[in-house]
Design an enzyme around this catalytic site. Structure first.
Site, mmCIF file in Angstrom:
data_model
loop_
_atom_site.group_PDB
_atom_site.id
_atom_site.type_symbol
_atom_site.label_atom_id
_atom_site.label_comp_id
_atom_site.label_asym_id
_atom_site.label_seq_id
_atom_site.Cartn_x
_atom_site.Cartn_y
_atom_site.Cartn_z
ATOM 1 N N ASP A 52 -6.076 -1.613 -11.656
ATOM 2 C CA ASP A 52 -7.349 -1.156 -11.107
ATOM 3 C C ASP A 52 -7.192 0.254 -10.531
ATOM 4 O O ASP A 52 -6.269 0.522 -9.769
ATOM 5 C CB ASP A 52 -7.833 -2.128 -10.019
ATOM 6 C CG ASP A 52 -9.322 -1.981 -9.769
ATOM 7 O OD1 ASP A 52 -10.090 -2.303 -10.686
ATOM 8 O OD2 ASP A 52 -9.701 -1.508 -8.688
ATOM 9 N N ASP A 59 -0.115 0.571 -13.020
ATOM 10 C CA ASP A 59 -1.010 -0.153 -12.128
ATOM 11 C C ASP A 59 -2.326 -0.317 -12.886
ATOM 12 O O ASP A 59 -2.608 0.464 -13.806
ATOM 13 C CB ASP A 59 -1.194 0.675 -10.854
ATOM 14 C CG ASP A 59 -2.344 0.179 -10.013
ATOM 15 O OD1 ASP A 59 -2.320 -1.002 -9.641
ATOM 16 O OD2 ASP A 59 -3.276 0.959 -9.755
HETATM 17 N N1 PLP Z 1 -6.218 -7.587 -5.114
HETATM 18 C C1 PLP Z 1 -7.439 -7.930 -5.563
HETATM 19 C C2 PLP Z 1 -8.022 -9.262 -5.197
HETATM 20 C C3 PLP Z 1 -8.152 -7.032 -6.374
HETATM 21 O O1 PLP Z 1 -9.391 -7.378 -6.830
HETATM 22 C C4 PLP Z 1 -7.564 -5.776 -6.696
HETATM 23 C C5 PLP Z 1 -8.284 -4.829 -7.538
HETATM 24 O O2 PLP Z 1 -9.298 -5.124 -8.157
HETATM 25 C C6 PLP Z 1 -6.287 -5.478 -6.209
HETATM 26 C C7 PLP Z 1 -5.646 -6.402 -5.430
HETATM 27 C C8 PLP Z 1 -5.573 -4.207 -6.541
HETATM 28 O O3 PLP Z 1 -5.121 -4.276 -7.871
HETATM 29 P P1 PLP Z 1 -4.174 -3.149 -8.514
HETATM 30 O O4 PLP Z 1 -2.777 -3.366 -8.007
HETATM 31 O O5 PLP Z 1 -4.309 -3.382 -10.009
HETATM 32 O O6 PLP Z 1 -4.758 -1.842 -8.117
HETATM 33 CA CA CA Z 2 -4.639 0.318 -8.155
#
Ligand code: PLP
Ligand code: CA
EC number: 3.1.3.21
Length: 310
Positions: free
Chosen positions: A29, A27
């Protein structure tokens, strides 16, 4: 069999687990970075994993960037060079889904970012957004007279910072016109995007819910925890689930997908979910909560560096 227990992945166990692993799905973020800042030590840990011959893939629910943009972000933040084909964003996976689900020539009505539009273009799916000029009058009731494109056979909802009542109207009109012949697809259901200091902004889940509420039907969701995202990875690479680790910061998306796909799951505490939540699920005998318990946790993926002997 039996209740899941989550253990800290100490160096010795980490060596054994990694020796039995070919592929790691990260993953993004909350695991590799927070916003624009890399998690300290994460780039070095991935560099070491790549040097050890592990396949690294990236799975993110964020639909606001193309897979090419993620490849560039990984490079900018000092991660080992990634190829575009190793990146699975929910915008790319949504485009893939529609390419397979739509008849040739069918178009999508899109609530989303330019990145989502770009991924659709890359797989050859015509798409349209609303465009204020398409609104034939000042009042919402007039908007029901706006022209509809006869080619539209899907409504796709992703992260859309310009989401509006007018777009919601148009989405509903396509769904009412097409009935079940018009697909309703959402990139992901994350309801909140955490910012530093306890602040948050509404996530794509809120927008998907709005369209679902208007249309009185449920969307097909491409992103985690749905296994479609894992199926995308598995269809592009030769993946043995038993030799694959899913690394994530959220129990209800990353860890749930990993567990339901038969992967080894690793929670890092640099993002959304906490060890207290893990303990709560672990101590409950509800099967739904049990499926949110990861096999292992680390404080940060930089902890994997010491397991790999620096
Ligand atoms: N959706 C958006 C628009 C985001 O900005 C983020 C994180 O910054 C996420 C979802 C979650 O992302 P991830 O699946 O990488 O944690
Ligand atoms: Ca995440």
């Amino acid at each position: 069999g039996g209740p899941r227990r989550c253990r800290r992945l100490e160096a010795e166990a980490a060596r054994a687990v990694l020796a039995a692993t070919d592929t790691l799905l990260f993953d993004c973020d909350g695991v590799l970075w927070r916003g624009e800042a890399a998690v300290s030590g994460a780039a070095a840990a991935l560099g070491r994993l790549a040097a050890a011959g592990k396949r690294l893939c990236y799975v993110t629910n964020n639909s606001s960037r193309t897979r090419a943009a993620y490849t560039e972000k990984l490079r900018r933040l000092g991660f080992p060079p990634a190829e575009t084909r190793n990146v699975f964003g929910s915008a790319y996976c949504a485009a893939r889904y529609l390419r397979q689900a739509l008849p040739p020539g069918a178009a999508a009505y899109v609530l989303g970012s330019p990145a989502l539009a770009a991924e659709l273009e890359a797989v050859g799916i015509p798409h349209l957004g609303p465009g204020p000029a398409a609104l034939p009058g000042p009042a919402p009731a007039d908007w029901a007279q706006a022209p509809l494109d006869p080619a539209v056979r899907a409504v796709l909802v992703g992260f859309d910072e310009h989401f509006s009542y007018a777009k919601l109207c148009q989405a509903l009109r396509y769904l009412l016109r097409g009935g079940t012949d018009c697909l309703l697809v959402g990139t992901n259901r994350d309801n909140r995007l955490p910012l530093e200091g306890g602040a948050a902004i509404p996530g794509t889940g809120c927008l998907v819910k709005a369209v679902e509420t208007a249309a009185q039907r449920e969307a097909f969701i491409v992103g985690k925890p749905n296994r479609y995202m894992f199926d995308c990875v598995a269809s592009e690479f030769n993946i043995d689930p038993a030799r694959t680790i899913m690394v994530g910061d959220r129990l209800d998306t990353d860890i749930l997908m990993g567990n339901s796909c038969g992967l080894t799951t690793l929670l890092t505490l640099t993002g959304v979910s906490t060890l207290d939540e893990v303990r709560g699920h672990q101590d409950s005998d509800c099967p739904t909560r049990q499926s949110l318990v990861p096999d292992y946790y680390v404080d940060s993926i930089s902890d994997l560096l010491s397991a790999l002997g620096e």
